[in-house]
Design an enzyme around this catalytic site. Sequence first.
Site, PDB file in Angstrom:
ATOM      1  N   SER A  74      52.724  36.281  28.949  1.00 54.48           N
ATOM      2  CA  SER A  74      51.870  36.920  27.941  1.00 54.48           C
ATOM      3  C   SER A  74      50.456  37.051  28.481  1.00 54.48           C
ATOM      4  CB  SER A  74      51.831  36.086  26.665  1.00 54.48           C
ATOM      5  OG  SER A  74      51.061  34.915  26.864  1.00 54.48           O
ATOM      6  N   ASP A  75      49.728  38.060  28.031  1.00 58.02           N
ATOM      7  CA  ASP A  75      48.295  38.045  28.285  1.00 58.02           C
ATOM      8  C   ASP A  75      47.741  36.824  27.563  1.00 58.02           C
ATOM      9  OD1 ASP A  75      45.705  38.552  29.065  1.00 58.02           O
ATOM     10  OD2 ASP A  75      45.766  40.693  28.589  1.00 58.02           O
ATOM     11  N   TRP A  76      46.528  36.470  27.901  1.00 60.05           N
ATOM     12  CA  TRP A  76      45.967  35.183  27.476  1.00 60.05           C
ATOM     13  C   TRP A  76      45.734  35.147  25.960  1.00 60.05           C
ATOM     14  CZ3 TRP A  76      47.808  35.208  31.819  1.00 60.05           C
ATOM     15  CH2 TRP A  76      47.669  34.177  32.731  1.00 60.05           C
ATOM     16  N   GLY A  77      46.655  34.502  25.265  1.00 62.83           N
ATOM     17  CA  GLY A  77      46.563  34.452  23.812  1.00 62.83           C
ATOM     18  C   GLY A  77      47.330  35.569  23.128  1.00 62.83           C
TER      19      GLY A  77
END
Length: 747
Positions: free
Chosen positions: A300-303
């Site tokens: 995932s992208d960060w968050g």
Amino acid sequence: MKASMTRGLLACGASLALLAPALSALAHDDAAAAGAEASADAHTARGGPGQEGRAAAVRAAALVAKMTLDEKIQMVHGWSVCGIGFTALGSGLNGPGFIPGIPRLGIPDINYTDGGAGIADCSSQSLPFHPRANPAATALPAPLALAATWDRHLAYDYGALLAREARDQGFSMVLGGSIGLTRDPRAGRGFEFMGEDPLLSGEMVASKIRGAQDGHVVISLKHFAANQQETDRGTSNSVIDERTLRELYLRHFEIAVKQAQPGSVMCSYNKLNGDWACENDWLLNKVLKTDWGFAGFVQSDWGATHSTVKAALAGLDEEEYAPTYFGSALKAAVTAGSVPMSRLDDMVQRKLQAFIASGVFDHPAQVQPIDFTAGAALAQKVASESTVLLKNNGVLPLSRSVARVALIGRYADRGMLTGGGSSQVISPGGPAVVINPDPAKPPCPTQPGPGNWCEIWLRSVPLDALRAALPQSQVNFADGSDPAAAAALAAQSDVAIVLADEWATEGSDLATLTLRRNQDALIAAVAAANPRTVVVLESGNPMLMPWLGSVGAVLQNWYAGIRGAQALAAILVGDVNPSGKLPVTFPAQLADLPTGGGAFLAGDVPYSEGLDVGYRWYDAKGIAPLFPFGHGLSYTHFDYSQMEVSANGRSVRFRLRNSGGVAGAEVAQVYAGLPATAGEPPKRLIAWKRVELAPGESRNVELEIPRPNLAIWDSASGAWKVEPGAYQVYVGSSSRDIRLQRSIVLR
Ligand code: BGC
């Protein structure tokens, strides 16, 4: 191998009783090995990464078979050290992601770094925990500049440098394969993308990824998918029909996945057609993993993770940057059976396999000094090849005997601009200038590395470089803050060079394409005082040029990296002949944009222009751009002749001649117009080649046209098809400078 060891032991005539425990362990290992083979089959059957990939799959499966549930969970989420400071984990370097290894199984620590434009440093975001051994790295020209070279070999070298410098800092995962088709040229991360065409963007990033992964790191292809804007990136929903997705917004990812087999794909913050990208079953399971046979892991992208069960079942393999959903919540879901153990095994298998296949296990990263000389040489080559000569009425190249030159620009005496955000690189000696773009925010730190959301100028100084290139000339400087003073200096000079700049950053989009701080008025004043004015644009976005008619020359310099000034000076004086070509259309006015040029939408973002993106839009609507896609002039001339297209449409040939007086490189471009029944925009890029020619030299150029480059997505059958009918094949120097044309009929 285990089976042959068993046979060997028996042949030695050893007592079976004594050997019983050993044999039972070996039999167990044999069964595990057979299981590993079967699991590896499952992971390579979908078009996985070849022979070596298969061996990696077998090895990964054997490890998965030995892991406890907790160890598996440990593998499927990262910990960000940057900014968040999860330092209790011990060996995490200062990076955005860290996955602790499992020593009992020989699984090494995996440290992540950003690296779109060089190995980024996020140390400014964190407290002084775990400083990096080598915080500085080579600041390369932005990925958009790399795309402007149209040079696949250079993209490979760019990736190889990312791998070397990442490893020299102790990192084995580079979050560096950034693309995202430029839909609106005001996109804040447009400088991290590779332009508006899926073929150019896909092939260039594929070469970059290959270069990196051959150098024993895993690189992440990002941000998947339809993540075209920063405005409300964490909440917006891109609404796009399947044909547009398949042909444009997914197509460049598809090319990269198939050509380069990245170990990882990073899913994006936004929703796609109602589902978050990181829990979008259609996007991850169907398109990426099934249709394209992606064998790596989805992070995932960060968050950007939003759930446990839904995301895991939809194909997300790793949560970043902390275990909110893929820690104890995932363990509970596996224990309860709502996420099958086989799915968790698949997540872990994909990760281990990617790192083994890239050689990370067998060639662990070792901290050692970075070779900045080699880095600078590559940075300069990319800057030289990427600079685009947009206009030239003969003022360039400058004569060596020019007496007085005015160099005008905000920090032309200090450095060169970079794009901001997570891709920000800190080069040796730190930045030349750091500016806080938003006075409401805390001041930008200057040590050890400045905040990566601040405007940063690199220590590559245009004034010094130009003085060195023109030792007999008087080069005078004005910072441009006083247009009247700048104009007065220009009036007393033989030539005036204005360095105009526009900063862009991750986290926000540009509202307009008008140069900030009244720079248009500055340029107009300088050009009025001296028509021999050269404008150099340091920007990651196409800018409007109301003064275009009154200046002598314009160079698009992008964010040109740590040797940008030296590369620029060499172009200005003609030591290097410009050869860059635009990877994005430069519009004449904001209202001409495919998106209409209004405010970026929040919530639902309908991509209602469909297939008409970039040059496809301008061609379809008959709008004249300021500078078209593929445009770029040279100090020489290239003639095109003798075009032939094979009857089956699989190759095109033509002859290219350098008819001018200096050596140069031409990026010859091939476009196709599809039959009217295909319902496509007027033309699309289908092939190109960068050819270097000495003065007077001619060369036959033969280019393959892979069938997929002519295909359209047939929504009715859910498959690609090549429409039968008459095709126009165009060869030219840009999308609007077509020199030769043939038609063929495909049945
Ligand atoms: C960016 C990614 C980046 C990640 C880690 C995110 O905000 O969108 O491109 O890799 O941060 O720094």
